[in-house]
Write an enzyme that holds these catalytic residues in place. Sequence first.
Site, PDB file in Angstrom:
ATOM      1  N   ARG A  53     -12.231  51.389   3.469  1.00  0.00           N
ATOM      2  CA  ARG A  53     -12.069  50.250   4.380  1.00  0.00           C
ATOM      3  C   ARG A  53     -12.508  50.653   5.787  1.00  0.00           C
ATOM      4  O   ARG A  53     -12.230  51.766   6.226  1.00  0.00           O
ATOM      5  CB  ARG A  53     -10.586  49.835   4.440  1.00  0.00           C
ATOM      6  CG  ARG A  53     -10.214  48.748   3.484  1.00  0.00           C
ATOM      7  CD  ARG A  53      -8.732  48.512   3.327  1.00  0.00           C
ATOM      8  NE  ARG A  53      -7.941  48.370   4.540  1.00  0.00           N
ATOM      9  CZ  ARG A  53      -6.636  48.120   4.553  1.00  0.00           C
ATOM     10  NH1 ARG A  53      -5.971  47.981   3.410  1.00  0.00           N
ATOM     11  NH2 ARG A  53      -5.976  48.023   5.685  1.00  0.00           N
TER      12      ARG A  53
ATOM     13  N   ARG B   8       4.829  40.961  11.609  1.00  0.00           N
ATOM     14  CA  ARG B   8       4.349  42.194  12.210  1.00  0.00           C
ATOM     15  C   ARG B   8       4.582  42.222  13.717  1.00  0.00           C
ATOM     16  O   ARG B   8       4.153  43.151  14.384  1.00  0.00           O
ATOM     17  CB  ARG B   8       2.862  42.282  11.960  1.00  0.00           C
ATOM     18  CG  ARG B   8       2.442  43.511  11.203  1.00  0.00           C
ATOM     19  CD  ARG B   8       0.958  43.314  10.975  1.00  0.00           C
ATOM     20  NE  ARG B   8       0.324  44.508  10.593  1.00  0.00           N
ATOM     21  CZ  ARG B   8      -0.046  44.790   9.349  1.00  0.00           C
ATOM     22  NH1 ARG B   8       0.219  43.976   8.374  1.00  0.00           N
ATOM     23  NH2 ARG B   8      -0.696  45.907   9.116  1.00  0.00           N
TER      24      ARG B   8
ATOM     25  N   LYS C  97       2.893  49.887   0.810  1.00  0.00           N
ATOM     26  CA  LYS C  97       3.380  48.510   0.576  1.00  0.00           C
ATOM     27  C   LYS C  97       2.590  47.849  -0.562  1.00  0.00           C
ATOM     28  O   LYS C  97       3.177  47.315  -1.493  1.00  0.00           O
ATOM     29  CB  LYS C  97       3.235  47.672   1.865  1.00  0.00           C
ATOM     30  CG  LYS C  97       4.015  48.251   3.050  1.00  0.00           C
ATOM     31  CD  LYS C  97       3.920  47.373   4.282  1.00  0.00           C
ATOM     32  CE  LYS C  97       2.538  47.298   4.909  1.00  0.00           C
ATOM     33  NZ  LYS C  97       2.004  48.564   5.425  1.00  0.00           N
TER      34      LYS C  97
ATOM     35  N   ARG D 138      -7.651  56.872   0.995  1.00  0.00           N
ATOM     36  CA  ARG D 138      -7.663  55.593   0.263  1.00  0.00           C
ATOM     37  C   ARG D 138      -9.089  55.107   0.021  1.00  0.00           C
ATOM     38  O   ARG D 138      -9.955  55.190   0.889  1.00  0.00           O
ATOM     39  CB  ARG D 138      -6.905  54.522   1.044  1.00  0.00           C
ATOM     40  CG  ARG D 138      -7.042  53.149   0.382  1.00  0.00           C
ATOM     41  CD  ARG D 138      -6.070  52.126   0.884  1.00  0.00           C
ATOM     42  NE  ARG D 138      -6.035  52.024   2.316  1.00  0.00           N
ATOM     43  CZ  ARG D 138      -5.102  51.376   2.996  1.00  0.00           C
ATOM     44  NH1 ARG D 138      -4.105  50.804   2.350  1.00  0.00           N
ATOM     45  NH2 ARG D 138      -5.140  51.324   4.294  1.00  0.00           N
TER      46      ARG D 138
ATOM     47  N   ARG E  18      -4.106  51.794  14.796  1.00  0.00           N
ATOM     48  CA  ARG E  18      -3.192  51.032  13.926  1.00  0.00           C
ATOM     49  C   ARG E  18      -1.775  51.598  14.003  1.00  0.00           C
ATOM     50  O   ARG E  18      -0.802  50.854  14.011  1.00  0.00           O
ATOM     51  CB  ARG E  18      -3.694  51.065  12.477  1.00  0.00           C
ATOM     52  CG  ARG E  18      -4.891  50.157  12.256  1.00  0.00           C
ATOM     53  CD  ARG E  18      -5.562  50.427  10.935  1.00  0.00           C
ATOM     54  NE  ARG E  18      -4.770  50.071   9.785  1.00  0.00           N
ATOM     55  CZ  ARG E  18      -5.002  50.510   8.556  1.00  0.00           C
ATOM     56  NH1 ARG E  18      -6.011  51.339   8.323  1.00  0.00           N
ATOM     57  NH2 ARG E  18      -4.248  50.137   7.551  1.00  0.00           N
TER      58      ARG E  18
HETATM   59  P1  AP5 Z   1      -1.235  51.318   0.201  1.00  0.00           P
HETATM   60  O1  AP5 Z   1      -0.301  50.846  -0.860  1.00  0.00           O
HETATM   61  O2  AP5 Z   1      -2.609  50.760   0.201  1.00  0.00           O
HETATM   62  O3  AP5 Z   1      -0.536  51.177   1.647  1.00  0.00           O
HETATM   63  P2  AP5 Z   1      -0.206  49.896   2.517  1.00  0.00           P
HETATM   64  O4  AP5 Z   1       1.127  50.119   3.132  1.00  0.00           O
HETATM   65  O5  AP5 Z   1      -0.398  48.641   1.723  1.00  0.00           O
HETATM   66  O6  AP5 Z   1      -1.327  50.097   3.613  1.00  0.00           O
HETATM   67  P3  AP5 Z   1      -2.251  49.102   4.419  1.00  0.00           P
HETATM   68  O7  AP5 Z   1      -3.132  50.008   5.233  1.00  0.00           O
HETATM   69  O8  AP5 Z   1      -2.945  48.114   3.535  1.00  0.00           O
HETATM   70  O9  AP5 Z   1      -1.241  48.399   5.329  1.00  0.00           O
HETATM   71  P4  AP5 Z   1      -1.492  47.865   6.697  1.00  0.00           P
HETATM   72  O10 AP5 Z   1      -0.155  47.314   6.948  1.00  0.00           O
HETATM   73  O11 AP5 Z   1      -2.031  48.726   7.729  1.00  0.00           O
HETATM   74  O12 AP5 Z   1      -2.755  46.913   6.462  1.00  0.00           O
HETATM   75  P5  AP5 Z   1      -2.877  45.367   6.090  1.00  0.00           P
HETATM   76  O13 AP5 Z   1      -3.821  45.273   4.990  1.00  0.00           O
HETATM   77  O14 AP5 Z   1      -1.532  44.735   5.970  1.00  0.00           O
HETATM   78  O15 AP5 Z   1      -1.300  52.915   0.098  1.00  0.00           O
HETATM   79  C1  AP5 Z   1      -2.167  53.651   0.929  1.00  0.00           C
HETATM   80  C2  AP5 Z   1      -2.843  54.779   0.121  1.00  0.00           C
HETATM   81  O16 AP5 Z   1      -1.856  55.704  -0.307  1.00  0.00           O
HETATM   82  C3  AP5 Z   1      -3.546  54.289  -1.157  1.00  0.00           C
HETATM   83  O17 AP5 Z   1      -4.706  55.057  -1.339  1.00  0.00           O
HETATM   84  C4  AP5 Z   1      -2.537  54.579  -2.278  1.00  0.00           C
HETATM   85  O18 AP5 Z   1      -3.177  54.837  -3.508  1.00  0.00           O
HETATM   86  C5  AP5 Z   1      -1.834  55.827  -1.723  1.00  0.00           C
HETATM   87  N1  AP5 Z   1      -0.423  55.894  -2.097  1.00  0.00           N
HETATM   88  C6  AP5 Z   1       0.496  54.895  -2.040  1.00  0.00           C
HETATM   89  N2  AP5 Z   1       1.703  55.347  -2.421  1.00  0.00           N
HETATM   90  C7  AP5 Z   1       1.539  56.663  -2.716  1.00  0.00           C
HETATM   91  C8  AP5 Z   1       2.422  57.702  -3.167  1.00  0.00           C
HETATM   92  N3  AP5 Z   1       3.720  57.470  -3.385  1.00  0.00           N
HETATM   93  N4  AP5 Z   1       1.910  58.928  -3.348  1.00  0.00           N
HETATM   94  C9  AP5 Z   1       0.593  59.182  -3.117  1.00  0.00           C
HETATM   95  N5  AP5 Z   1      -0.282  58.248  -2.709  1.00  0.00           N
HETATM   96  C10 AP5 Z   1       0.176  57.007  -2.513  1.00  0.00           C
HETATM   97  O19 AP5 Z   1      -3.497  44.792   7.462  1.00  0.00           O
HETATM   98  C11 AP5 Z   1      -4.827  45.108   7.855  1.00  0.00           C
HETATM   99  C12 AP5 Z   1      -5.091  44.437   9.203  1.00  0.00           C
HETATM  100  O20 AP5 Z   1      -4.977  43.001   9.084  1.00  0.00           O
HETATM  101  C13 AP5 Z   1      -4.116  44.796  10.334  1.00  0.00           C
HETATM  102  O21 AP5 Z   1      -4.461  46.014  10.983  1.00  0.00           O
HETATM  103  C14 AP5 Z   1      -4.238  43.565  11.249  1.00  0.00           C
HETATM  104  O22 AP5 Z   1      -5.402  43.627  12.048  1.00  0.00           O
HETATM  105  C15 AP5 Z   1      -4.397  42.428  10.269  1.00  0.00           C
HETATM  106  N6  AP5 Z   1      -3.082  41.842   9.914  1.00  0.00           N
HETATM  107  C16 AP5 Z   1      -2.480  41.884   8.695  1.00  0.00           C
HETATM  108  N7  AP5 Z   1      -1.288  41.268   8.750  1.00  0.00           N
HETATM  109  C17 AP5 Z   1      -1.124  40.829  10.017  1.00  0.00           C
HETATM  110  C18 AP5 Z   1      -0.086  40.136  10.700  1.00  0.00           C
HETATM  111  N8  AP5 Z   1       1.047  39.779  10.074  1.00  0.00           N
HETATM  112  N9  AP5 Z   1      -0.253  39.862  12.019  1.00  0.00           N
HETATM  113  C19 AP5 Z   1      -1.380  40.205  12.663  1.00  0.00           C
HETATM  114  N10 AP5 Z   1      -2.407  40.873  12.080  1.00  0.00           N
HETATM  115  C20 AP5 Z   1      -2.279  41.193  10.762  1.00  0.00           C
END
Ligand code: AP5
Length: 214
Positions: free
Chosen positions: A159, A88, A13, A127, A170
């Site tokens: 992270r 979420r 994402k 990552r 997760r």
């Molecule tokens: P990346 O683009 O970083 O993936 P992402 O989907 O953004 O992953 P996140 O782990 O950041 O999402 P998440 O939803 O778990 O965490 P968030 O920060 O929202 O890609 C991942 C890796 O793959 C990278 O190394 C990238 O380079 C590589 N990659 C990408 N595309 C690729 C491809 N095509 N080919 C090869 N490699 C590739 O949330 C964190 C925490 O915050 C949650 O666990 C929760 O505790 C809290 N939180 C956040 N939002 C909420 C909410 N709405 N409600 C409650 N708690 C929340």
Amino acid sequence: MNVLLFGPPGSGKGTQAKDLAAALGVPHVATGDIFRRHLKEGTELGLRAKGYMQGGGLVPDDFTCEIVASRLEEPDAGAGVLLDGFPRTAAQAEWLVRWLAKRGQRVDALVNLVVPDEVILERITGRRSCPSCGATFHVVFAPPADGRCTRCGAAVIQRDDDKDSVVANRLLTYARETVPVLPVLRPVTTIHEIPATGDVAEIRARVFAALGLS
Ligand code: AP5
């Protein structure tokens, strides 16, 4: 235009969001980034979110919705946003639909990045993130330069919630609490299911084609 970028942890994402937000002409709003920024700055908000994030669970809905509301009220978000990582839970989705309706807006589209679990694990465990500017890397697919951010030069880190034990939780949280967002939003928006394996540019092209962007 309000577009939601949806998908499991590590589905890409954040990687897709920058170009997509630029093409849509709206700001990229990522709840995970907002929470991490507060954590880093040691704010009250960050301290409240910390335990939930480190355990791989979700920050409570009322608190999260409050944060999103205050971000959506900023002037740059008046014409819409690209939301990444929100909603979420079913309750967050219901709240968002109501909140946008009060403003005469709606969820115009949801982009669901569909990625098998084994690819997710490979992406998350590889990552690396820049603690200074927030840039994201991958040890194999998008490596940092000698362990340093190619944008600002800071040493990259893994992270805390990308460690194996937390990743499993997760993924469980995603299946249990986040997948139920889809049936809430299906009747009120267009859901684009995007196969999100392959390279970053290919996936971007699929997302852009689905949304009619060039
Ligand atoms: P990346 O683009 O970083 O993936 P992402 O989907 O953004 O992953 P996140 O782990 O950041 O999402 P998440 O939803 O778990 O965490 P968030 O920060 O929202 O890609 C991942 C890796 O793959 C990278 O190394 C990238 O380079 C590589 N990659 C990408 N595309 C690729 C491809 N095509 N080919 C090869 N490699 C590739 O949330 C964190 C925490 O915050 C949650 O666990 C929760 O505790 C809290 N939180 C956040 N939002 C909420 C909410 N709405 N409600 C409650 N708690 C929340």
